[in-house]
Motif scaffolding. Structure first.
Motif, PDB file in Angstrom:
ATOM      1  N   ALA A   1       0.836  -1.203   0.000  1.00 17.46           N
ATOM      2  CA  ALA A   1       0.000   0.000   0.000  1.00 17.46           C
ATOM      3  C   ALA A   1       0.869   1.250   0.000  1.00 17.46           C
ATOM      4  N   PRO A   2       0.440   2.296  -0.720  1.00 15.30           N
ATOM      5  CA  PRO A   2       1.211   3.551  -0.720  1.00 15.30           C
ATOM      6  C   PRO A   2       1.093   4.260   0.619  1.00 15.30           C
ATOM      7  N   GLY A   3       1.967   5.237   0.855  1.00 13.53           N
ATOM      8  CA  GLY A   3       1.941   5.975   2.111  1.00 13.53           C
ATOM      9  C   GLY A   3       0.732   6.901   2.204  1.00 13.53           C
ATOM     10  N   LYS A   4       0.456   7.333   3.401  1.00 16.54           N
ATOM     11  CA  LYS A   4      -0.691   8.210   3.654  1.00 16.54           C
ATOM     12  C   LYS A   4      -0.524   9.557   2.969  1.00 16.54           C
ATOM     13  N   TYR A   5       0.712  10.064   2.945  1.00 21.26           N
ATOM     14  CA  TYR A   5       0.943  11.409   2.423  1.00 21.26           C
ATOM     15  C   TYR A   5       1.531  11.367   1.018  1.00 21.26           C
ATOM     16  N   ARG A   6       0.915  12.099   0.103  1.00 16.66           N
ATOM     17  CA  ARG A   6       1.388  12.191  -1.281  1.00 16.66           C
ATOM     18  C   ARG A   6       2.068  13.528  -1.547  1.00 16.66           C
ATOM     19  N   THR A   7       1.854  14.503  -0.668  1.00 23.66           N
ATOM     20  CA  THR A   7       2.474  15.827  -0.787  1.00 23.66           C
ATOM     21  C   THR A   7       2.950  16.270   0.591  1.00 23.66           C
ATOM     22  N   LEU A   8       3.606  17.418   0.659  1.00 29.26           N
ATOM     23  CA  LEU A   8       4.113  17.950   1.921  1.00 29.26           C
ATOM     24  C   LEU A   8       3.552  19.337   2.197  1.00 29.26           C
ATOM     25  N   LEU A   9       3.518  19.691   3.481  1.00 27.43           N
ATOM     26  CA  LEU A   9       3.113  21.038   3.869  1.00 27.43           C
ATOM     27  C   LEU A   9       4.175  22.042   3.448  1.00 27.43           C
ATOM     28  N   ASP A  10       3.776  23.299   3.290  1.00 27.40           N
ATOM     29  CA  ASP A  10       4.740  24.380   3.075  1.00 27.40           C
ATOM     30  C   ASP A  10       5.412  24.643   4.422  1.00 27.40           C
ATOM     31  N   PRO A  11       6.686  24.331   4.578  1.00 26.73           N
ATOM     32  CA  PRO A  11       7.322  24.437   5.894  1.00 26.73           C
ATOM     33  C   PRO A  11       7.345  25.852   6.452  1.00 26.73           C
TER      34      PRO A  11
ATOM     35  N   ARG B   1      23.755  25.705  22.133  1.00 27.89           N
ATOM     36  CA  ARG B   1      23.094  24.420  22.363  1.00 27.89           C
ATOM     37  C   ARG B   1      22.018  24.215  21.317  1.00 27.89           C
ATOM     38  N   THR B   2      21.963  23.000  20.769  1.00 23.96           N
ATOM     39  CA  THR B   2      20.946  22.646  19.784  1.00 23.96           C
ATOM     40  C   THR B   2      20.129  21.472  20.300  1.00 23.96           C
ATOM     41  N   VAL B   3      18.827  21.661  20.360  1.00 26.20           N
ATOM     42  CA  VAL B   3      17.906  20.577  20.712  1.00 26.20           C
ATOM     43  C   VAL B   3      17.205  20.139  19.433  1.00 26.20           C
ATOM     44  N   SER B   4      17.279  18.853  19.153  1.00 28.60           N
ATOM     45  CA  SER B   4      16.628  18.303  17.960  1.00 28.60           C
ATOM     46  C   SER B   4      15.515  17.351  18.375  1.00 28.60           C
ATOM     47  N   VAL B   5      14.370  17.475  17.726  1.00 29.14           N
ATOM     48  CA  VAL B   5      13.272  16.522  17.887  1.00 29.14           C
ATOM     49  C   VAL B   5      12.968  15.964  16.502  1.00 29.14           C
ATOM     50  N   VAL B   6      13.012  14.649  16.389  1.00 28.22           N
ATOM     51  CA  VAL B   6      12.719  13.976  15.123  1.00 28.22           C
ATOM     52  C   VAL B   6      11.533  13.051  15.356  1.00 28.22           C
ATOM     53  N   PHE B   7      10.526  13.138  14.478  1.00 26.14           N
ATOM     54  CA  PHE B   7       9.391  12.230  14.628  1.00 26.14           C
ATOM     55  C   PHE B   7       8.907  11.754  13.265  1.00 26.14           C
ATOM     56  N   ARG B   8       8.221  10.607  13.297  1.00 24.01           N
ATOM     57  CA  ARG B   8       7.653  10.027  12.085  1.00 24.01           C
ATOM     58  C   ARG B   8       6.143   9.981  12.207  1.00 24.01           C
ATOM     59  N   THR B   9       5.451  10.409  11.162  1.00 24.88           N
ATOM     60  CA  THR B   9       4.011  10.240  11.069  1.00 24.88           C
ATOM     61  C   THR B   9       3.730   9.594   9.722  1.00 24.88           C
ATOM     62  N   SER B  10       3.346   8.328   9.758  1.00 26.18           N
ATOM     63  CA  SER B  10       3.158   7.531   8.540  1.00 26.18           C
ATOM     64  C   SER B  10       4.448   7.540   7.718  1.00 26.18           C
ATOM     65  N   ASN B  11       4.402   8.030   6.474  1.00 28.99           N
ATOM     66  CA  ASN B  11       5.594   7.997   5.616  1.00 28.99           C
ATOM     67  C   ASN B  11       6.311   9.340   5.540  1.00 28.99           C
ATOM     68  N   VAL B  12       6.068  10.228   6.510  1.00 29.06           N
ATOM     69  CA  VAL B  12       6.760  11.517   6.574  1.00 29.06           C
ATOM     70  C   VAL B  12       7.595  11.587   7.847  1.00 29.06           C
ATOM     71  N   ILE B  13       8.850  12.034   7.700  1.00 31.61           N
ATOM     72  CA  ILE B  13       9.748  12.218   8.841  1.00 31.61           C
ATOM     73  C   ILE B  13      10.018  13.711   8.995  1.00 31.61           C
ATOM     74  N   VAL B  14       9.781  14.208  10.189  1.00 29.45           N
ATOM     75  CA  VAL B  14       9.940  15.637  10.489  1.00 29.45           C
ATOM     76  C   VAL B  14      11.121  15.825  11.436  1.00 29.45           C
ATOM     77  N   THR B  15      11.985  16.767  11.107  1.00 34.53           N
ATOM     78  CA  THR B  15      13.120  17.105  11.965  1.00 34.53           C
ATOM     79  C   THR B  15      13.022  18.566  12.388  1.00 34.53           C
ATOM     80  N   ILE B  16      13.136  18.802  13.681  1.00 34.21           N
ATOM     81  CA  ILE B  16      13.150  20.158  14.243  1.00 34.21           C
ATOM     82  C   ILE B  16      14.495  20.366  14.905  1.00 34.21           C
ATOM     83  N   GLN B  17      15.175  21.458  14.565  1.00 32.19           N
ATOM     84  CA  GLN B  17      16.425  21.825  15.229  1.00 32.19           C
ATOM     85  C   GLN B  17      16.247  23.243  15.790  1.00 32.19           C
ATOM     86  N   TYR B  18      16.398  23.343  17.100  1.00 31.26           N
ATOM     87  CA  TYR B  18      16.196  24.623  17.785  1.00 31.26           C
ATOM     88  C   TYR B  18      17.479  24.966  18.531  1.00 31.26           C
ATOM     89  N   THR B  19      18.112  26.074  18.140  1.00 23.64           N
ATOM     90  CA  THR B  19      19.439  26.434  18.655  1.00 23.64           C
ATOM     91  C   THR B  19      19.428  27.792  19.345  1.00 23.64           C
TER      92      THR B  19
END
Length: 302
Positions: A41-51, A252-270
């Protein structure tokens, strides 16, 4: 009667074809013993949000101290952010913001990666799990963290080699790219494993990362090691890394990485202080990065 021979010939041909197949006229569509591959089955997301539009102005105001006091045109420029250069906006996009406040600057970077599997038997979600697991392994987390039981929180000190919490703000060339200016200590003998201890295991009083305005440590060093997070997407982890900024100041850089279905989001806050006497508040950076991650999960669910 002139047409009888033609009819007899047609009947003979039909009988011959049926006898040749041995299956009542149905021709075989595969070789004996050959398995039919079912496409995953294909992934849930076919496009991405405007970051650059994914973070609300109210959130940016909280994440970028000092911006609210700027003239309207300058404030708008900061809030608009700068999009990452990419050649396929359906597969990967990113955005960066930066603010200057009294004594320090803050930088926020987010990256959205839509994972697609090119193996018919492997789904987009399964491939995304593999990519996410590689990111966990890069910071020293167990490879099976993605399938951990609900409520569990795994903690492990990152390896002595280079670690990565996500893609570098200026490079989208691979899933485990890293920004060495913010994601690794400049002097491992001083900063050790990034959790407030030196390589020899002695406490480093100058780098707890959680020192308040009074100069006293507020958090346990336990909170500075990479760890998985609950309640953010399908899987998530946090990494908190100190780095030498300039001659004496600590960033200092704090990174949060998460997965939602077939999209991986990375946040880097420095946070990068401009004076050596100021130490970034690790607890504040972690809380704000996690709060943003939860809001982005909701954005993808809309």
């Amino acid at each position: 009667m002139a047409y009888v021979p033609g009819i007899a010939l047609l009947a003979a041909l039909v009988v011959g074809c049926s006898a040749g197949t041995g299956t009542g006229g149905s021709a075989p569509d595969s070789k004996p013993g050959e398995a039919t591959v079912t496409a995953a089955a294909p992934g849930k997301y076919r496009t991405l949000l405007d970051p650059c539009r994914a973070v609300a102005p109210s959130s940016l105001k909280d994440l970028l101290p000092g911006t609210a006091e700027l003239p309207e045109d300058q404030r708008k420029k900061v809030y608009d952010g700068t999009a990452t250069v990419t050649y396929d906006t359906d597969r990967r996009v990113g955005c960066r913001w930066k603010s200057e406040a009294l004594g320090s600057s803050r930088t926020l970077f987010i990256d959205f990666e839509r994972v697609v599997s090119y193996t018919p038997s492997v789904s987009d979600d399964d491939r995304a799990r593999e990519v996410y697991a590689e990111k966990e392994a890069a910071v020293g987390l167990p490879s099976d963290a993605d399938t951990a039981a609900p409520g569990s929180t795994k903690k492990q000190t990152p390896p002595a080699s280079d670690s990565a919490s996500g893609p570098a703000p200026h490079s989208l060339s691979g899933p485990a790219a890293k920004d060495k200016k913010t994601d690794e200590p400049a002097d491992s003998s001083t900063h050790g494993n990034g959790n407030g201890t030196t390589a020899g295991g002695k406490a480093d009083d100058t780098d707890s990362g959680t020192t308040g305005s009074s100069g006293e440590p507020e958090d346990s060093d336990e909170n500075l090691v990479p760890r998985t997070l609950d309640g953010i997407g399908d899987s998530a982890f946090l990494n908190d890394v100190p780095a030498q900024a300039g001659s004496t100041a600590q960033s200092r850089t704090v990174s949060v990485v998460f997965r939602t279905s077939n999209v991986i989001v990375t946040i880097q806050y420095t946070e990068q202080p401009t004076v050596s006497t100021m130490v970034p508040d690790s607890k504040e950076l972690q809380e704000k990065a996690q709060s943003l991650a939860r809001k982005l999960v909701e954005k993808f669910s809309e």
